[in-house]
Design a protein around this motif. Structure first.
Motif: not given
Length: 168
Positions: A110-118, A149-155, A161-162, A164-168
């Motif tokens: 459910n992409p962006g399931y908390l974002v206003e639809k459409p 190293t911090a970049k690897k952790v952030l990735l 994040f991705f 959580g925005n694609l799946f419910q």
């Protein structure tokens, strides 16, 4: 969305975050030394596997980050495999019990399931700007300025994040 109400309704969430972040911090420190015995990783896998019911979402987030660490930090890869293997062996029976007793039915993708639809790009950006404020701009800047190293952790956290925005 991001307020203290989450912690008053889920008092165990802060402890789950603390345990997860402590484990990840240990692994990052171990990446620098790489001298811990394999049985310590097996013990950490046992503890993480037992935390399945403690907070299910944090458990899955930790597993996702561990899998990304497996790819991004090759110096501890073999020990991470032990940790993940033991975790999954302990958590699998708990998952099967949970699956058999759960009557939840949700739309998984459910992409962006908390974002206003459409859903469109503008609504997505507005939603996340309302949640993150200036951090929506500062996080990418911080990523560019951060050490390797911090970049690897952030990735690793960006994967969550991705998801959580694609799946419910």
């Amino acid at each position: 969305f991001w307020n203290l109400n989450i912690y008053t309704n889920q008092r165990h969430l802060a402890l789950a975050f603390g345990l997860s972040l402590s484990l990840l911090y240990f692994l990052l420190k171990e990446n620098q030394k790489n001298n811990t015995k394999v049985w310590v990783y097996a013990l950490l896998g046992l503890l993480l596997g037992l935390s399945f019911y403690f907070h299910l979402a944090v458990f899955f987030m930790t597993i996702i980050i561990l899998i990304s660490f497996l790819i991004l930090f090759p110096t501890i890869r073999s020990r991470l495999l032990v940790l993940i293997f033991v975790t999954l062996i302990i958590a699998l029976p708990q998952y099967l019990i949970y699956k058999n007793h759960s009557s939840l039915s949700v739309k998984l993708f459910n992409p962006g399931y908390l974002v206003e639809k459409p859903l469109d790009f503008t609504k997505f950006i507005i939603y996340w700007f309302n949640n993150l404020g200036l951090h929506l701009l500062l996080i990418p800047i911080g990523f560019l300025l951060a050490p390797r190293t911090a970049k690897k952790v952030l990735l690793s956290f960006l994967i969550i994040f991705f998801i959580g925005n694609l799946f419910q």
